[in-house]
Write a protein that holds these residues in place. Sequence first.
Motif, PDB file in Angstrom:
ATOM      1  N   ALA A  24      -4.689  12.605   4.705  1.00 51.46           N
ATOM      2  CA  ALA A  24      -3.796  12.592   3.302  1.00 51.46           C
ATOM      3  C   ALA A  24      -3.064  11.324   3.273  1.00 51.46           C
ATOM      4  N   PRO A  25      -2.495  10.314   4.060  1.00 52.00           N
ATOM      5  CA  PRO A  25      -1.945   9.345   3.833  1.00 52.00           C
ATOM      6  C   PRO A  25      -3.003   8.133   3.552  1.00 52.00           C
ATOM      7  N   SER A  26      -4.353   8.259   3.432  1.00 46.38           N
ATOM      8  CA  SER A  26      -4.961   7.245   3.124  1.00 46.38           C
ATOM      9  C   SER A  26      -6.371   7.613   2.025  1.00 46.38           C
ATOM     10  N   VAL A  27      -6.092   8.512   1.189  1.00 48.14           N
ATOM     11  CA  VAL A  27      -6.774   8.902   0.239  1.00 48.14           C
ATOM     12  C   VAL A  27      -7.181   7.650  -0.591  1.00 48.14           C
ATOM     13  N   PRO A  28      -8.299   7.227  -0.663  1.00 52.87           N
ATOM     14  CA  PRO A  28      -8.583   5.628  -0.975  1.00 52.87           C
ATOM     15  C   PRO A  28      -8.605   5.947  -2.962  1.00 52.87           C
ATOM     16  N   THR A  29      -7.447   5.867  -3.370  1.00 48.03           N
ATOM     17  CA  THR A  29      -7.407   5.908  -4.855  1.00 48.03           C
ATOM     18  C   THR A  29      -5.810   5.275  -5.144  1.00 48.03           C
ATOM     19  N   GLY A  30      -5.787   4.903  -6.458  1.00 47.15           N
ATOM     20  CA  GLY A  30      -4.288   4.633  -6.720  1.00 47.15           C
ATOM     21  C   GLY A  30      -4.296   2.999  -6.875  1.00 47.15           C
ATOM     22  N   LYS A  31      -3.039   2.648  -6.783  1.00 45.56           N
ATOM     23  CA  LYS A  31      -2.756   1.127  -6.864  1.00 45.56           C
ATOM     24  C   LYS A  31      -2.051   0.871  -5.439  1.00 45.56           C
ATOM     25  N   LEU A  32      -2.088  -0.322  -5.392  1.00 45.63           N
ATOM     26  CA  LEU A  32      -1.329  -0.969  -4.151  1.00 45.63           C
ATOM     27  C   LEU A  32       0.386  -0.275  -4.481  1.00 45.63           C
ATOM     28  N   ARG A  33       0.749   0.110  -3.139  1.00 43.16           N
ATOM     29  CA  ARG A  33       2.088   0.583  -3.536  1.00 43.16           C
ATOM     30  C   ARG A  33       2.784   0.690  -1.901  1.00 43.16           C
ATOM     31  N   GLU A  34       4.144   0.811  -2.131  1.00 45.46           N
ATOM     32  CA  GLU A  34       4.615   1.131  -0.434  1.00 45.46           C
ATOM     33  C   GLU A  34       4.669   2.578  -0.191  1.00 45.46           C
ATOM     34  N   TYR A  84       2.897  -0.717   3.245  1.00 40.42           N
ATOM     35  CA  TYR A  84       2.243  -0.546   2.075  1.00 40.42           C
ATOM     36  C   TYR A  84       0.748   0.065   2.232  1.00 40.42           C
ATOM     37  N   PHE A  85       0.301   0.783   1.374  1.00 42.63           N
ATOM     38  CA  PHE A  85      -1.032   1.382   1.109  1.00 42.63           C
ATOM     39  C   PHE A  85      -1.864   0.662   0.117  1.00 42.63           C
ATOM     40  N   SER A  86      -2.954   0.237   0.655  1.00 40.44           N
ATOM     41  CA  SER A  86      -4.161  -0.314  -0.497  1.00 40.44           C
ATOM     42  C   SER A  86      -5.331   0.488  -0.432  1.00 40.44           C
ATOM     43  N   PRO A  87      -5.787   1.014  -1.515  1.00 38.97           N
ATOM     44  CA  PRO A  87      -7.129   1.717  -1.465  1.00 38.97           C
ATOM     45  C   PRO A  87      -8.311   1.312  -0.980  1.00 38.97           C
ATOM     46  N   GLN A  88      -8.286  -0.227  -0.986  1.00 39.28           N
ATOM     47  CA  GLN A  88      -9.429  -0.909  -0.552  1.00 39.28           C
ATOM     48  C   GLN A  88      -8.715  -2.225   0.348  1.00 39.28           C
ATOM     49  N   PRO A  89      -9.554  -2.164   1.505  1.00 35.76           N
ATOM     50  CA  PRO A  89     -10.992  -1.943   1.637  1.00 35.76           C
ATOM     51  C   PRO A  89     -10.656  -0.505   2.374  1.00 35.76           C
ATOM     52  N   ALA A  90     -11.878   0.416   2.063  1.00 34.19           N
ATOM     53  CA  ALA A  90     -11.790   1.659   2.692  1.00 34.19           C
ATOM     54  C   ALA A  90     -12.859   1.749   3.824  1.00 34.19           C
TER      55      ALA A  90
END
Length: 200
Positions: A24-34, A84-90
């Motif tokens: 759930a915390p790592s769904v590889p979608t969206g933008k770079l965000r806190e 922060y979360f970044s969808p890539q690299p997955a």
Amino acid sequence: CFGAGINGVGNGFWAIVDRIMSWAPSVPTGKLRELSRSYSPPSANISFKMSKLPFRDKLFNECLETGEDVAFIKELRSKGEKIYFSPQPAVNHHDRNSLGSVLKHAYSWGKHIYFLQLGNNISARCFNIWYRIIFFLAFFIALPAFGCLGMIFTIKPWLSTKPLYILYSPVIFLLWMIKGIAVLQMALNPFSYIPSGCNT
């Protein structure tokens, strides 16, 4: 610290359930965000600046069977660092695909919730007998609410990309109830998880 995307790999009902629960915390979608404090990126795909790490020999608390990454992230946040979360690299992760393995995983992860999320990273109060009695009684009453909140926070990140995952809500709720039972077990006997004398 950056958590990045994780693609769960596996077929069948239980693999999907494990995917929903685990990533759930790592769904590889969206933008770079806190990443909000409600979520902690799993160590399956995190990176960080070495200069920001705690000054000790080992990064992760070896007293913990599970949740060492949660403890690490909580410590970074307590020092004022951003997550922060970044969808890539997955990365791809082979998910559990049987009822038994999913139940075992949920129960084992429930154990560290008592010490980390509800115990301020293994504070001394986790072992105080009077605190444990009061906690056990209060948490037992609140267990259904705990299951509901856990289910909501688990399903929510998936809805923008996998709206049909909402159909798994009853199963996710039951798994959070199992996690709650593990929390109660730890309140009864915290030394069954954290050995006496372990450097926490």
